[in-house]
Design a protein around this motif. Structure first.
Motif, PDB file in Angstrom:
ATOM      1  N   GLY A   1      40.825  59.655  17.348  1.00 18.26           N
ATOM      2  CA  GLY A   1      39.929  60.335  16.426  1.00 18.26           C
ATOM      3  C   GLY A   1      40.623  60.732  15.135  1.00 18.26           C
ATOM      4  O   GLY A   1      40.071  60.600  14.035  1.00 18.26           O
ATOM      5  N   MET A   2      41.858  61.238  15.252  1.00 13.32           N
ATOM      6  CA  MET A   2      42.606  61.625  14.050  1.00 13.32           C
ATOM      7  C   MET A   2      42.920  60.419  13.178  1.00 13.32           C
ATOM      8  O   MET A   2      42.877  60.502  11.950  1.00 13.32           O
ATOM      9  N   ALA A   3      43.238  59.286  13.811  1.00 19.64           N
ATOM     10  CA  ALA A   3      43.515  58.072  13.039  1.00 19.64           C
ATOM     11  C   ALA A   3      42.277  57.614  12.275  1.00 19.64           C
ATOM     12  O   ALA A   3      42.345  57.250  11.091  1.00 19.64           O
ATOM     13  N   VAL A   4      41.117  57.655  12.943  1.00 19.23           N
ATOM     14  CA  VAL A   4      39.861  57.268  12.285  1.00 19.23           C
ATOM     15  C   VAL A   4      39.544  58.216  11.141  1.00 19.23           C
ATOM     16  O   VAL A   4      39.176  57.795  10.031  1.00 19.23           O
ATOM     17  N   SER A   5      39.682  59.528  11.391  1.00 24.07           N
ATOM     18  CA  SER A   5      39.388  60.511  10.347  1.00 24.07           C
ATOM     19  C   SER A   5      40.335  60.390   9.171  1.00 24.07           C
ATOM     20  O   SER A   5      39.925  60.522   8.012  1.00 24.07           O
ATOM     21  N   PHE A   6      41.620  60.153   9.452  1.00 22.14           N
ATOM     22  CA  PHE A   6      42.577  60.023   8.353  1.00 22.14           C
ATOM     23  C   PHE A   6      42.256  58.803   7.508  1.00 22.14           C
ATOM     24  O   PHE A   6      42.372  58.839   6.278  1.00 22.14           O
ATOM     25  N   ALA A   7      41.839  57.715   8.148  1.00 21.53           N
ATOM     26  CA  ALA A   7      41.411  56.534   7.388  1.00 21.53           C
ATOM     27  C   ALA A   7      40.231  56.888   6.488  1.00 21.53           C
ATOM     28  O   ALA A   7      40.160  56.450   5.329  1.00 21.53           O
ATOM     29  N   GLY A   8      39.298  57.686   7.013  1.00 22.09           N
ATOM     30  CA  GLY A   8      38.177  58.131   6.188  1.00 22.09           C
ATOM     31  C   GLY A   8      38.622  59.005   5.040  1.00 22.09           C
ATOM     32  O   GLY A   8      38.111  58.879   3.911  1.00 22.09           O
ATOM     33  N   ALA A   9      39.590  59.906   5.304  1.00 21.73           N
ATOM     34  CA  ALA A   9      40.103  60.768   4.235  1.00 21.73           C
ATOM     35  C   ALA A   9      40.797  59.948   3.150  1.00 21.73           C
ATOM     36  O   ALA A   9      40.698  60.257   1.955  1.00 21.73           O
TER      37      ALA A   9
END
Length: 322
Positions: free
Chosen positions: A136-144
């Protein structure tokens, strides 16, 4: 009755913690607009001090009304560290950084904070790092990253600004990890009130600048500074502490990845800044990553459901069935 009421209480506690986390990220997202407005009239240190003083007044009044008393001695170490690093240094560094770099670069660099929180909490607090949280953090960081790139102006970054963003992210991370143990001994209101007060004391060297800036600042800028103190600081930091006391630091850190998505939405609704495809896609990725990081494996959900139903009935012997 005990088996039925305990899971119901646990579900209610989970919903309250999720609601508190939602209040936090919404108010922190709204702070970006107010910082941009107030920062045009107030220097970074003055803005931080004004925000913390107004927040400390609001929190102090609530603390006095509730008569919660002083935090236990065991909580003061975490309160002092989080107060100096997160309430004090972080706010000054972020205000200063946003004068050196564009908003997209600032949002992109500061969003390494949740990753640092996960690493620090695993090392210092023994928090688990399940695959869903990391994914989840990897996906969110990609979004950020996508949101940051879409918001960045050409050549708007400076070395000083990027360094300040990194320092702000590090201070935020250490502050959160220090705050977590304090919440085991003191209430969310106590930890937030005295953390805010410690941060205000740490920023007192900027008092002269605050008086000077307030004398010439337009009313909207001053009102935005007061808003920052009462809502994104006093209220949002209290709801954050309430939720943090009921979950891990790494999971709460991952929740803040919803902030970039909400900033995009608020800019669209209130500032009429229509997001481009990259911005919109990045915001959706941030929200998807938060959902993944806060979800539980199906096996864990089934175990909780089984606990709610109570132990399974023992099979009767053949003679009793007949």
């Amino acid at each position: 009755m005990m088996n039925a009421s305990s899971p119901r209480s646990a579900r209610r506690a989970d919903l309250l913690a999720a609601g508190a986390a939602t209040v936090t990220v919404v108010l922190w997202a709204s702070a970006f607009v107010s910082i941009r407005s107030a920062g045009a009239a107030y220097a970074p240190g003055a803005l931080a001090l004004g925000r913390l003083l107004s927040g400390a007044v609001a929190l102090g009044l609530l603390w006095a009304v509730r008569r919660e008393g002083l935090p236990p001695r065991t909580a003061w170490r975490g309160i002092a560290i989080s107060g100096v690093l997160w309430f004090g240094f972080y706010m000054v560094a972020l205000n200063w950084a946003e004068q050196q770099v564009d908003a997209g670069t600032a949002a992109l660099v500061v969003n390494i904070g949740p990753i640092l929180i996960a690493l620090l909490s695993a090392r210092l607090l023994g928090d688990a790092m399940p695959p869903r949280l990391l994914t989840g953090m990897a996906v969110s960081f990609a979004g950020a990253v996508a949101v940051g790139l879409s918001m960045s102006g050409g050549g708007g970054a400076s070395v000083l600004g990027v360094v300040l963003c990194v320092l702000a992210a590090a201070a935020y991370s250490f502050g959160v990890v220090a705050q977590k143990p304090a919440l085991a001994a003191a209430s969310a209101l106590q930890v937030t009130t005295f953390g805010c007060l410690v941060g205000a004391v740490a920023c007192l060297p900027f008092a002269g600048q605050l008086v000077h800036d307030a004398a010439g600042a337009p009313l909207p800028a001053t009102l935005n500074m007061l808003y920052l103190g009462v809502f994104p600081t006093a209220l949002a930091f209290t709801t954050w502490a309430y939720a943090l006391a009921r979950t891990t630091a790494s999971r709460m850190g991952a929740t803040t990845y919803a902030v970039p998505a909400l900033v995009v939405l608020m800019s669209w609704l209130f500032l009429h800044e229509v997001p481009g495809p990259l911005t919109l896609g990045g915001g959706l990725l941030c929200l998807a990553g938060v959902a993944v990081s806060r979800s539980r494996p199906r096996a864990a959900s089934l175990r909780r459901g089984a606990a709610a139903e109570g132990p399974a009935p023992r099979p009767r012997p053949e003679r009793e069935r007949a």
